[in-house]
Design a protein around this motif. Structure first.
Motif, short mmCIF file in Angstrom:
data_model
loop_
_atom_site.label_atom_id
_atom_site.label_comp_id
_atom_site.label_asym_id
_atom_site.label_seq_id
_atom_site.Cartn_x
_atom_site.Cartn_y
_atom_site.Cartn_z
N ILE A 1 0.84 -1.20 0.00
CA ILE A 1 0.00 0.00 0.00
C ILE A 1 0.87 1.25 0.00
CG2 ILE A 1 -1.63 1.33 1.42
CD1 ILE A 1 -2.91 -1.44 2.12
N TRP A 2 1.97 1.22 0.77
CA TRP A 2 2.91 2.34 0.77
C TRP A 2 3.47 2.57 -0.64
CZ3 TRP A 2 4.38 5.99 4.20
CH2 TRP A 2 5.52 6.73 3.89
N GLU A 3 3.89 1.50 -1.29
CA GLU A 3 4.45 1.60 -2.64
C GLU A 3 3.39 2.08 -3.64
OE1 GLU A 3 7.69 1.27 -3.72
OE2 GLU A 3 8.09 1.27 -1.56
N ASN B 1 -0.04 9.74 -4.08
CA ASN B 1 -1.22 10.08 -3.30
C ASN B 1 -0.95 9.73 -1.84
OD1 ASN B 1 -3.72 10.21 -2.02
ND2 ASN B 1 -4.83 9.47 -3.81
N ASN B 2 -0.78 10.76 -1.00
CA ASN B 2 -0.42 10.50 0.39
C ASN B 2 -1.56 9.88 1.20
OD1 ASN B 2 -2.03 12.74 0.68
ND2 ASN B 2 -0.61 13.85 1.99
N ASN B 3 -2.77 9.84 0.68
CA ASN B 3 -3.86 9.17 1.39
C ASN B 3 -3.58 7.68 1.55
OD1 ASN B 3 -5.60 11.41 1.86
ND2 ASN B 3 -6.10 11.39 -0.32
N TRP B 4 -2.91 7.10 0.58
CA TRP B 4 -2.56 5.69 0.67
C TRP B 4 -1.44 5.47 1.68
CZ3 TRP B 4 -5.55 1.97 -1.24
CH2 TRP B 4 -6.53 2.36 -2.15
N ASN C 1 -9.03 -0.33 14.38
CA ASN C 1 -10.31 -0.25 13.67
C ASN C 1 -10.67 1.19 13.34
OD1 ASN C 1 -10.61 -3.02 13.76
ND2 ASN C 1 -11.94 -3.01 15.54
N PHE C 2 -10.44 2.09 14.29
CA PHE C 2 -10.75 3.50 14.05
C PHE C 2 -9.78 4.13 13.05
CE2 PHE C 2 -13.17 3.19 18.06
CZ PHE C 2 -14.36 3.72 17.61
N THR C 3 -8.48 3.81 13.15
CA THR C 3 -7.53 4.40 12.21
C THR C 3 -7.77 3.89 10.79
OG1 THR C 3 -5.83 2.74 12.70
CG2 THR C 3 -5.75 4.80 13.95
N LEU C 4 -8.10 2.62 10.66
CA LEU C 4 -8.40 2.07 9.33
C LEU C 4 -9.67 2.69 8.76
CD1 LEU C 4 -7.40 -1.64 9.86
CD2 LEU C 4 -6.35 -0.03 8.27
N TRP C 5 -10.68 2.87 9.61
CA TRP C 5 -11.90 3.52 9.14
C TRP C 5 -11.59 4.94 8.67
CZ3 TRP C 5 -14.15 8.00 10.92
CH2 TRP C 5 -15.37 8.33 10.33
N GLY C 6 -10.82 5.67 9.46
CA GLY C 6 -10.50 7.05 9.10
C GLY C 6 -9.71 7.13 7.80
N ALA C 7 -8.74 6.25 7.64
CA ALA C 7 -7.94 6.26 6.41
C ALA C 7 -8.78 5.86 5.20
CB ALA C 7 -6.75 5.32 6.56
N ALA C 8 -9.63 4.86 5.37
CA ALA C 8 -10.51 4.44 4.26
C ALA C 8 -11.47 5.57 3.90
CB ALA C 8 -11.28 3.18 4.64
N PHE C 9 -12.01 6.25 4.89
CA PHE C 9 -12.91 7.37 4.63
C PHE C 9 -12.17 8.48 3.88
CE2 PHE C 9 -14.74 11.47 5.67
CZ PHE C 9 -16.07 11.27 5.30
N ARG C 10 -10.94 8.74 4.29
CA ARG C 10 -10.15 9.78 3.63
C ARG C 10 -9.91 9.44 2.16
NH1 ARG C 10 -6.04 13.69 5.85
NH2 ARG C 10 -4.66 14.09 4.10
N ILE C 11 -9.59 8.18 1.87
CA ILE C 11 -9.38 7.75 0.48
C ILE C 11 -10.68 7.89 -0.30
CG2 ILE C 11 -8.91 5.74 -0.99
CD1 ILE C 11 -6.87 4.88 1.18
N TRP C 12 -11.78 7.42 0.30
CA TRP C 12 -13.08 7.52 -0.38
C TRP C 12 -13.43 8.98 -0.66
CZ3 TRP C 12 -17.49 9.89 1.71
CH2 TRP C 12 -18.63 9.78 0.91
N TYR C 13 -13.28 9.82 0.36
CA TYR C 13 -13.65 11.22 0.21
C TYR C 13 -12.77 11.92 -0.84
CZ TYR C 13 -15.16 15.90 1.36
OH TYR C 13 -15.69 17.16 1.30
N SER C 14 -11.48 11.64 -0.83
CA SER C 14 -10.59 12.30 -1.80
C SER C 14 -10.89 11.82 -3.22
CB SER C 14 -9.13 12.04 -1.47
OG SER C 14 -8.77 10.71 -1.72
N SER C 15 -11.25 10.56 -3.39
CA SER C 15 -11.58 10.07 -4.73
C SER C 15 -12.92 10.64 -5.19
CB SER C 15 -11.61 8.55 -4.77
OG SER C 15 -12.70 8.06 -4.02
#
Length: 102
Positions: free
Chosen positions: A26-28, A35-38, A82-96
């Motif tokens: 995912i980092w790569e 895209n720094n969201n990843w 669980n919360f950090t993964l939710w936040g990161a997934a939301f950020r990716i969704w929102y940015s896309s």
């Protein structure tokens, strides 16, 4: 080390290795698309990795009562993860979502 069967150990250890590889991939991917969201998602995966390592450590020492604090640490890092993964997934969704509307 006798608390788990060899097959259960294989599953535990391969899951930890798989999670480490997923973080790296995912980092790569984030680097590849710039895209720094990843990258944030890869960092958000770390608490879950810590949780898995707590479980493996506790089982390695035959579920020793002196290491029961690892169970609490595992539960805490699972919740945090669980919360950090939710936040990161939301950020990716929102940015896309905002990229497609522009």
């Amino acid at each position: 080390m006798h608390a788990l069967s060899i097959f259960t150990w294989i599953i535990h250890i391969s899951s930890v290795i798989e999670w480490i590889i997923a973080i790296w991939l995912i980092w790569e991917y984030g680097k590849g698309i710039n895209n720094n969201n990843w990258w944030i998602l890869s960092f958000a995966m770390l608490p879950a990795l810590i949780s898995a390592m707590c479980a493996c450590t506790w089982h390695y020492f035959d579920n020793s009562p002196s290491l029961e604090w690892l169970v609490t640490l595992q539960a805490t890092t699972t919740l945090l993860g669980n919360f950090t993964l939710w936040g990161a997934a939301f950020r990716i969704w929102y940015s896309s979502r905002t990229e497609t509307t522009e």
